[in-house]
Design a protein around this motif. Sequence first.
Motif, PDB file in Angstrom:
ATOM      1  N   LEU A 480       0.789  -1.300   0.105  1.00  0.00           N
ATOM      2  CA  LEU A 480       0.068   0.046  -0.213  1.00  0.00           C
ATOM      3  C   LEU A 480       0.826   1.288  -0.007  1.00  0.00           C
ATOM      4  O   LEU A 480       0.436   2.102  -0.754  1.00  0.00           O
ATOM      5  N   ALA A 481       1.963   1.173   0.801  1.00  0.00           N
ATOM      6  CA  ALA A 481       2.925   2.239   0.987  1.00  0.00           C
ATOM      7  C   ALA A 481       3.754   2.725  -0.579  1.00  0.00           C
ATOM      8  O   ALA A 481       3.843   3.657  -0.890  1.00  0.00           O
ATOM      9  N   THR A 482       3.827   1.526  -1.076  1.00  0.00           N
ATOM     10  CA  THR A 482       4.670   1.787  -2.302  1.00  0.00           C
ATOM     11  C   THR A 482       3.641   2.220  -3.326  1.00  0.00           C
ATOM     12  O   THR A 482       3.832   2.959  -4.320  1.00  0.00           O
ATOM     13  N   LEU A 483       2.447   1.679  -3.411  1.00  0.00           N
ATOM     14  CA  LEU A 483       1.436   2.042  -4.524  1.00  0.00           C
ATOM     15  C   LEU A 483       1.228   3.715  -4.351  1.00  0.00           C
ATOM     16  O   LEU A 483       1.140   4.331  -5.069  1.00  0.00           O
ATOM     17  N   LEU A 484       1.310   4.296  -2.978  1.00  0.00           N
ATOM     18  CA  LEU A 484       0.948   5.614  -2.740  1.00  0.00           C
ATOM     19  C   LEU A 484       2.178   6.323  -3.256  1.00  0.00           C
ATOM     20  O   LEU A 484       2.031   7.407  -3.812  1.00  0.00           O
ATOM     21  N   GLU A 485       3.303   5.775  -2.962  1.00  0.00           N
ATOM     22  CA  GLU A 485       4.473   6.643  -3.456  1.00  0.00           C
ATOM     23  C   GLU A 485       4.646   6.557  -4.917  1.00  0.00           C
ATOM     24  O   GLU A 485       4.865   7.651  -5.419  1.00  0.00           O
ATOM     25  N   GLU A 486       4.138   5.874  -5.606  1.00  0.00           N
ATOM     26  CA  GLU A 486       4.105   5.648  -7.339  1.00  0.00           C
ATOM     27  C   GLU A 486       3.071   6.728  -7.687  1.00  0.00           C
ATOM     28  O   GLU A 486       3.364   7.390  -8.566  1.00  0.00           O
ATOM     29  N   LEU A 487       1.841   6.816  -6.880  1.00  0.00           N
ATOM     30  CA  LEU A 487       0.856   7.835  -7.237  1.00  0.00           C
ATOM     31  C   LEU A 487       1.474   9.308  -7.035  1.00  0.00           C
ATOM     32  O   LEU A 487       1.184  10.267  -7.909  1.00  0.00           O
ATOM     33  N   GLU A 488       2.488   9.449  -6.175  1.00  0.00           N
ATOM     34  CA  GLU A 488       3.024  10.679  -5.898  1.00  0.00           C
ATOM     35  C   GLU A 488       4.018  10.966  -6.962  1.00  0.00           C
ATOM     36  O   GLU A 488       4.072  11.933  -7.500  1.00  0.00           O
ATOM     37  N   ILE A 489       4.679   9.997  -7.305  1.00  0.00           N
ATOM     38  CA  ILE A 489       5.722  10.124  -8.518  1.00  0.00           C
ATOM     39  C   ILE A 489       4.974  10.394  -9.722  1.00  0.00           C
ATOM     40  O   ILE A 489       5.407  11.464 -10.325  1.00  0.00           O
ATOM     41  N   ILE A 490       3.932   9.885 -10.164  1.00  0.00           N
ATOM     42  CA  ILE A 490       3.157  10.229 -11.250  1.00  0.00           C
ATOM     43  C   ILE A 490       2.518  11.618 -11.149  1.00  0.00           C
ATOM     44  O   ILE A 490       2.712  12.418 -12.206  1.00  0.00           O
ATOM     45  N   SER A 491       2.120  11.977 -10.119  1.00  0.00           N
ATOM     46  CA  SER A 491       1.654  13.398  -9.777  1.00  0.00           C
ATOM     47  C   SER A 491       2.862  14.387 -10.054  1.00  0.00           C
ATOM     48  O   SER A 491       2.571  15.601 -10.639  1.00  0.00           O
ATOM     49  N   GLU A 492       4.103  14.011  -9.692  1.00  0.00           N
ATOM     50  CA  GLU A 492       5.271  15.056  -9.924  1.00  0.00           C
ATOM     51  C   GLU A 492       5.673  14.910 -11.350  1.00  0.00           C
ATOM     52  O   GLU A 492       5.797  16.283 -11.859  1.00  0.00           O
ATOM     53  N   ALA A 493       5.484  13.868 -12.011  1.00  0.00           N
ATOM     54  CA  ALA A 493       5.723  13.953 -13.329  1.00  0.00           C
ATOM     55  C   ALA A 493       4.744  14.613 -14.192  1.00  0.00           C
ATOM     56  O   ALA A 493       5.185  15.354 -15.031  1.00  0.00           O
ATOM     57  N   GLU A 494       3.419  14.677 -13.862  1.00  0.00           N
ATOM     58  CA  GLU A 494       2.490  15.476 -14.625  1.00  0.00           C
ATOM     59  C   GLU A 494       2.677  16.807 -14.087  1.00  0.00           C
ATOM     60  O   GLU A 494       2.526  17.849 -15.279  1.00  0.00           O
ATOM     61  N   SER A 495       3.018  17.384 -13.019  1.00  0.00           N
ATOM     62  CA  SER A 495       3.476  18.915 -12.613  1.00  0.00           C
ATOM     63  C   SER A 495       4.413  19.244 -13.609  1.00  0.00           C
ATOM     64  O   SER A 495       4.454  20.412 -14.198  1.00  0.00           O
ATOM     65  N   LYS A 496       5.712  18.469 -13.692  1.00  0.00           N
ATOM     66  CA  LYS A 496       6.726  19.059 -14.510  1.00  0.00           C
ATOM     67  C   LYS A 496       6.465  18.883 -16.235  1.00  0.00           C
ATOM     68  O   LYS A 496       6.781  19.570 -16.840  1.00  0.00           O
ATOM     69  N   LEU A 497       5.387  17.831 -16.436  1.00  0.00           N
ATOM     70  CA  LEU A 497       5.039  18.198 -17.899  1.00  0.00           C
ATOM     71  C   LEU A 497       4.152  19.593 -18.066  1.00  0.00           C
ATOM     72  O   LEU A 497       4.418  19.909 -19.253  1.00  0.00           O
ATOM     73  N   ASP A 498       3.378  19.662 -16.981  1.00  0.00           N
ATOM     74  CA  ASP A 498       2.460  21.189 -17.034  1.00  0.00           C
ATOM     75  C   ASP A 498       3.437  22.199 -17.007  1.00  0.00           C
ATOM     76  O   ASP A 498       3.197  23.355 -18.118  1.00  0.00           O
TER      77      ASP A 498
END
Length: 501
Positions: A480-498
């Motif tokens: 569960l903690a790993t999946l939560l970290e992956e969601l945060e990484i995806i959000s970070e990638a989306e922010s950089k793309l924006d």
Amino acid sequence: MQYWRQNRGTQRRNISWIKILMCWTHGFSAGLFPLTVLGWPDNTADLSTFYPTSVLETGLDILFFWVARMVMMGMLLHGDVPFRKIYLHPIIRDAHGRKMSKSLGNVIDPIDVINGITLEGLQKKLEQGNLDQGELEKAKEGQKKDFPDGIPECGTDALRFALISYTSQSDKINLDIKRVHGYRQWCNKLWNAIRFAMIKLGDQYTPPATLAVHTMPPICKWILSVLSKAVGKTVSSLEAYKFSDATSSIYFWWQYQLCDVFIEAIKPYFNGSEEFESARGASRDTLWACLDTGLRLLHPFMPYITEELWQRLPQPKEACRKDSIMISEYPSAVQEWANDKVENEMEIVLDAVSKLRSLRPPTDIQLRSPSFVLCRNLEIAATVWCYQAQIATLASVSSLKILTEDDPTPPDCATNIVNKDLAVYLQLRGALDTEAEHEKLRKKREEVQKQYDTLSQKMSASGYREKAPQSKQDDDMKKLATLLEELEIISEAESKLDAKN
């Protein structure tokens, strides 16, 4: 001919009775077969040594008519059953699951699969049969539908391997000629692997008596480790009569580990550079060991091509060469080759390679672009550094640079998340499709979010904490903690793309 037409009904009844009597005669002789071949009724040495036999291979449809009689006659005449185990092979049907019937035109002659045959040849065979005109036309239509271009030449080995691989389908095999032909094409892959080896080994190469695995590059340690595991899986599957599992294990190792990964990864070692002299020697020895062991492992399933290819391999000077692969020792797992650490590292490497390859635009599939790997801990960084050359080779990139969290994200890059500690970037140099990258990240977010919600719901269910073992609860919490970290990484990638827009 006129007499035959007038008395056709009577003759058919007579032929039916003859067939019935022949079946009963065969059943009686089959019942005696395990005894008579060993010298019964005389008390011969063969009879006392080999009776009862180990296993009988037969079909389910004659279990009562023949096999039961063999058991009863063996017990009556010699006081024991004639065999300890019975292996029931599946019944072969057509690709649609229909029973093979001449009137349907779906009967497949193994010789036609081995040698190949045109549609005209298939229909000529039908015309030589005893179908009436209506059945003949129906059968021809069936053949046109199933084999519009006839049956391609597949060879004996491909047919044999396909039938064995089909045995996982319970008591029926829905035989698809396309699958058999696929294994024929796989035989070409085996030829190419041996051709590559003979070129790289050279005419003067002599295999070593033993392999110094501990001094080899990691990629060599990995292929030997997974080979030992494939051998163990194959042997255990054969002992348990799980022949389909054995073919799957062999095919996976040859296709996806030896040919697709190892052979491709070691190609740069043979570019003539002195820098790779040691790795080049280790790769030669490993390649020879893999092919020698792999061919012997495959031999019972594809006897002809493995014999031909094995005869081409050089043999160690200390070894007493066997005249045929058939009488060579069958492989067994080598514990000294097992290396779980390297296998775990290569799993990460191959995931990274897969993610990098998926970033290449379909229009520029051959273009080699710079790539970057973002490592979020030292252990992952050490693994990527160790396999940096292999990742670049297998992913077909021009360069590979390792980044830390403190490094800026390179511009014009498509990104992909490997796991919570690893992300990959491919620089597309102005060809970056921002909208497409957003779509990839959105799909990845949905996939991870679904896994997170499912696991979270499971852990919140009533009775979970009381019934689930503590070790299971700890594993689920880590996931569960790993999946939560992956969601945060995806959000970070989306922010950089924006931010780039």
